[in-house]
Design an enzyme around this catalytic site. Structure first.
Site, PDB file in Angstrom:
ATOM      1  N   ASP A  46       0.842  -1.217   0.000  1.00  0.00           N
ATOM      2  CA  ASP A  46       0.000   0.000   0.000  1.00  0.00           C
ATOM      3  C   ASP A  46       0.868   1.254   0.000  1.00  0.00           C
ATOM      4  OD1 ASP A  46      -2.633  -1.171   2.270  1.00  0.00           O
ATOM      5  OD2 ASP A  46      -2.380  -1.391   0.114  1.00  0.00           O
ATOM      6  N   GLU A  69      -5.363   7.171  -0.399  1.00  0.00           N
ATOM      7  CA  GLU A  69      -5.816   6.453   0.793  1.00  0.00           C
ATOM      8  C   GLU A  69      -4.819   6.506   1.950  1.00  0.00           C
ATOM      9  OE1 GLU A  69      -7.099   2.443   0.066  1.00  0.00           O
ATOM     10  OE2 GLU A  69      -8.161   2.387   1.964  1.00  0.00           O
ATOM     11  N   ASP A 124      -6.213   4.989  -5.169  1.00  0.00           N
ATOM     12  CA  ASP A 124      -6.225   3.847  -4.262  1.00  0.00           C
ATOM     13  C   ASP A 124      -5.014   3.004  -4.645  1.00  0.00           C
ATOM     14  OD1 ASP A 124      -6.650   1.752  -2.587  1.00  0.00           O
ATOM     15  OD2 ASP A 124      -8.811   1.678  -2.905  1.00  0.00           O
ATOM     16  N   ILE A 126      -3.744   0.271  -3.417  1.00  0.00           N
ATOM     17  CA  ILE A 126      -4.136  -1.146  -3.534  1.00  0.00           C
ATOM     18  C   ILE A 126      -5.608  -1.213  -3.187  1.00  0.00           C
ATOM     19  CG2 ILE A 126      -3.959  -3.473  -2.588  1.00  0.00           C
ATOM     20  CD1 ILE A 126      -1.226  -3.418  -2.958  1.00  0.00           C
ATOM     21  N   ASP A 127      -6.413  -1.362  -4.211  1.00  0.00           N
ATOM     22  CA  ASP A 127      -7.847  -1.509  -3.988  1.00  0.00           C
ATOM     23  C   ASP A 127      -8.140  -3.006  -3.962  1.00  0.00           C
ATOM     24  OD1 ASP A 127     -10.572  -0.890  -3.790  1.00  0.00           O
ATOM     25  OD2 ASP A 127     -10.812  -1.015  -5.960  1.00  0.00           O
ATOM     26  N   THR A 129      -7.763  -4.966  -0.903  1.00  0.00           N
ATOM     27  CA  THR A 129      -6.703  -5.499  -0.037  1.00  0.00           C
ATOM     28  C   THR A 129      -6.926  -6.971   0.315  1.00  0.00           C
ATOM     29  OG1 THR A 129      -6.727  -3.313   0.934  1.00  0.00           O
ATOM     30  CG2 THR A 129      -5.451  -4.978   2.089  1.00  0.00           C
ATOM     31  N   ASP A 268     -12.305   4.551  -4.373  1.00  0.00           N
ATOM     32  CA  ASP A 268     -12.826   3.220  -4.696  1.00  0.00           C
ATOM     33  C   ASP A 268     -13.687   3.228  -5.954  1.00  0.00           C
ATOM     34  OD1 ASP A 268     -11.676   1.725  -2.669  1.00  0.00           O
ATOM     35  OD2 ASP A 268     -13.301   2.109  -1.253  1.00  0.00           O
TER      36      ASP A 268
HETATM   37  P1  AMP Z   1     -14.247  -4.829  -2.920  1.00  0.00           P
HETATM   38  O1  AMP Z   1     -12.924  -5.368  -3.282  1.00  0.00           O
HETATM   39  O2  AMP Z   1     -15.114  -4.489  -4.068  1.00  0.00           O
HETATM   40  O3  AMP Z   1     -14.936  -5.672  -1.900  1.00  0.00           O
HETATM   41  O4  AMP Z   1     -14.007  -3.416  -2.271  1.00  0.00           O
HETATM   42  C1  AMP Z   1     -12.883  -3.072  -1.530  1.00  0.00           C
HETATM   43  C2  AMP Z   1     -13.169  -1.741  -0.894  1.00  0.00           C
HETATM   44  O5  AMP Z   1     -14.285  -1.855  -0.040  1.00  0.00           O
HETATM   45  C3  AMP Z   1     -12.070  -1.220   0.000  1.00  0.00           C
HETATM   46  O6  AMP Z   1     -11.201  -0.400  -0.718  1.00  0.00           O
HETATM   47  C4  AMP Z   1     -12.814  -0.443   1.075  1.00  0.00           C
HETATM   48  O7  AMP Z   1     -12.599   0.947   0.961  1.00  0.00           O
HETATM   49  C5  AMP Z   1     -14.283  -0.734   0.806  1.00  0.00           C
HETATM   50  N1  AMP Z   1     -15.078  -1.034   1.988  1.00  0.00           N
HETATM   51  C6  AMP Z   1     -14.685  -1.234   3.261  1.00  0.00           C
HETATM   52  N2  AMP Z   1     -15.751  -1.438   4.067  1.00  0.00           N
HETATM   53  C7  AMP Z   1     -16.848  -1.355   3.281  1.00  0.00           C
HETATM   54  C8  AMP Z   1     -18.252  -1.461   3.528  1.00  0.00           C
HETATM   55  N3  AMP Z   1     -18.733  -1.703   4.746  1.00  0.00           N
HETATM   56  N4  AMP Z   1     -19.104  -1.319   2.487  1.00  0.00           N
HETATM   57  C9  AMP Z   1     -18.635  -1.081   1.248  1.00  0.00           C
HETATM   58  N5  AMP Z   1     -17.319  -0.981   0.956  1.00  0.00           N
HETATM   59  C10 AMP Z   1     -16.432  -1.109   1.959  1.00  0.00           C
HETATM   60 MG    MG Z   2     -10.111   0.487  -2.019  1.00  0.00          MG
END
Ligand code: AMP
Ligand code: MG
Length: 324
Positions: A46, A69, A124, A126-127, A129, A268
Site C-alpha cells: 500500500d 488512501e 487507491d 491497492i484496492d 486489499t 474506490d
Molecule cells: P471490494 O474489493 O469491491 O470488496 O471493495 C474493496 C473496498 O471496499 C475497500 O477499498 C474499502 O474501501 C471498501 N469497503 C470497506 N468497508 C466497506 C463497507 N462496509 N461497504 C462497502 N465498501 C467497503
Molecule cells: Mg479500495
C-alpha cells in the site's frame, strides 16, 4: 488531445507501482506472512504503491493535489521502523527513491480541505486489499477530477489478462477518449473497450464483491431472481469489477450497501466509473442517481453503486429498488 499527457504519466506511474505490488504479492504467497515480525506485507505494498505513483505525479504535476488512501505519518512512528525499512527496500527497487523522499512522495499533494479543490487526483494504491492478501485480484486506481467531474482515469488490474494474453491489464479513459485496454507491463496493442449491450437479463453475468461485508449478497440474489438471471454471481475483488463490465466480461456490477451509514470512498470508484462510462456503460448509485464526486474524500450523496453495459439500466434500477 486534452488529458493525453495526464494519461501518459498515469500509465507510467501505474506500471511502476504494479511492478512493486506484484513483487510483494508473489513473496507474500511464498511464506506465512502472519509469522513475520513487521506489519503485514500488504501494508508494505500500500505505502510502496502510493509512494511510486505520487512520485511520478509529483515530478510531472508538482502543483496538483492528491486525495489518496494512505499517509506517511504511520511510517514516522518509532514502532513502525521495520515496516518503513521494507517500504524503502521495495520503493528503491522500483524507482530509486530513498529515505525521507519516500515519505514526502507518499504525502505529495496532501490537503486538509479536499472539498474546496477544483482539480485533484485520487488514488487507491491497492484496492481490494483482501483479494491481494488471498493472492487474488486487486487494482491500482488513479483518476483526475476537475470541477467535480472525472476527466481521466487509469485502472491497473495486475492479475487480469491483457488483450495479448499476458498477465496484467491496464484500462485508460478520458473525457475525450473512449476506454482503451492494453498490457500493463509491456507496450502491447491498445484496444477499444466496449461493454456488452445485446444480452437479455436472463443471459447477464452480474459481478459483485467477494467480501460479504462490502455488499449484500442476499439482496443481489433477490435481484437476480426478479430479473430471471441464470448465471451464478461473478465474485471478484476491487475495481476489477468495473474493468470486467467495461470489457464485457460481466454485464452488471452491483454494490449494495450493508448499512445506510457507510459512505463510499472516492478512490474506490472514480477511476472505475469513467472506465465503464467511456466503454459505453452506465454507472449510478442504487437509486439511479448520478454519482456525485464533489464531496471528497467520501461520496456523501451516494448509496452504493450499480454499473451496467447499457442493459436497460432503468429496468435494472427498478429491480434494485424493489429488492430493498
Ligand atoms: P471490494 O474489493 O469491491 O470488496 O471493495 C474493496 C473496498 O471496499 C475497500 O477499498 C474499502 O474501501 C471498501 N469497503 C470497506 N468497508 C466497506 C463497507 N462496509 N461497504 C462497502 N465498501 C467497503
Ligand atoms: Mg479500495
Amino acid at each position: 488531445m486534452q488529458y493525453e499527457i495526464e494519461l501518459t504519466v498515469a500509465k507510467q506511474a501505474l506500471r511502476q507501482a504494479a511492478l512493486l505490488t506484484s513483487a510483494v504479492q508473489n513473496k507474500l504467497l511464498g511464506k506465512d506472512v502472519l509469522e513475520k515480525e513487521d506489519r503485514s506485507p500488504v501494508t508494505v505494498a500500500d505505502f510502496g504503491s502510493q509512494a511510486v505513483v505520487n512520485y511520478v505525479l509529483a515530478q510531472n504535476f508538482p502543483q496538483d493535489k492528491m486525495i489518496a488512501e494512505e499517509g506517511a505519518a504511520a511510517l514516522r512512528e518509532a514502532e513502525n521502523q521495520t515496516l518503513r525499512a521494507r517500504v524503502e527496500e521495495e520503493v528503491c527497487g522500483v524507482c530509486g527513491l530513498r529515505g525521507e523522499a519516500i515519505l514526502k512522495a507518499i504525502d505529495h499533494g496532501k490537503t486538509e480541505d479536499p472539498k474546496t479543490l477544483s482539480r485533484f487526483w485520487t488514488l487507491d494504491p491497492i484496492d481490494g486489499t483482501k483479494g491481494f492478501l488471498r493472492g487474488d485480484h486487486y487494482a491500482i486506481a488513479l483518476a483526475l477530477i476537475e470541477e467535480g467531474e472525472v476527466k481521466a482515469a487509469a485502472l491497473a488490474c495486475p492479475n487480469m489478462q491483457a488483450p495479448n494474453g499476458e498477465k496484467g491489464l491496464l484500462c485508460l479513459a478520458s473525457e475525450n477518449q473512449r476506454t482503451l485496454f492494453t498490457s500493463l507491463f509491456t507496450d502491447g496493442p491498445a484496444l477499444e473497450a466496449q461493454t456488452t449491450n445485446a444480452k437479455s437479463f436472463a443471459e447477464a453475468v452480474i459481478c459483485e464483491s467477494v467480501e460479504s461485508g462490502h455488499t449484500s449478497h442476499s439482496r443481489a440474489e433477490k435481484i437476480r431472481e426478479s430479473l430471471g438471471v441464470k448465471a451464478e454471481p461473478f465474485r471478484i475483488d476491487s475495481q476489477c469489477k468495473y474493468a470486467a463490465v467495461a470489457l464485457g466480461l460481466a454485464d452488471i456490477y452491483l454494490r449494495l450497501p450493508k448499512s445506510l451509514e457507510y459512505k463510499e470512498k472516492i478512490w474506490d470508484h472514480a477511476a472505475g466509473y469513467l472506465i465503464v462510462k467511456k466503454a459505453g456503460g452506465e454507472v449510478t448509485d442504487t437509486l439511479g442517481r448520478k454519482i456525485d464526486f464533489t464531496t471528497p474524500p467520501l461520496l456523501m450523496n451516494d448509496l452504493g453503486v450499480v454499473a451496467s453495459g447499457r442493459l436497460d439500466h432503468q429496468k435494472l434500477i427498478e429491480a434494485v429498488k424493489a429488492s430493498e
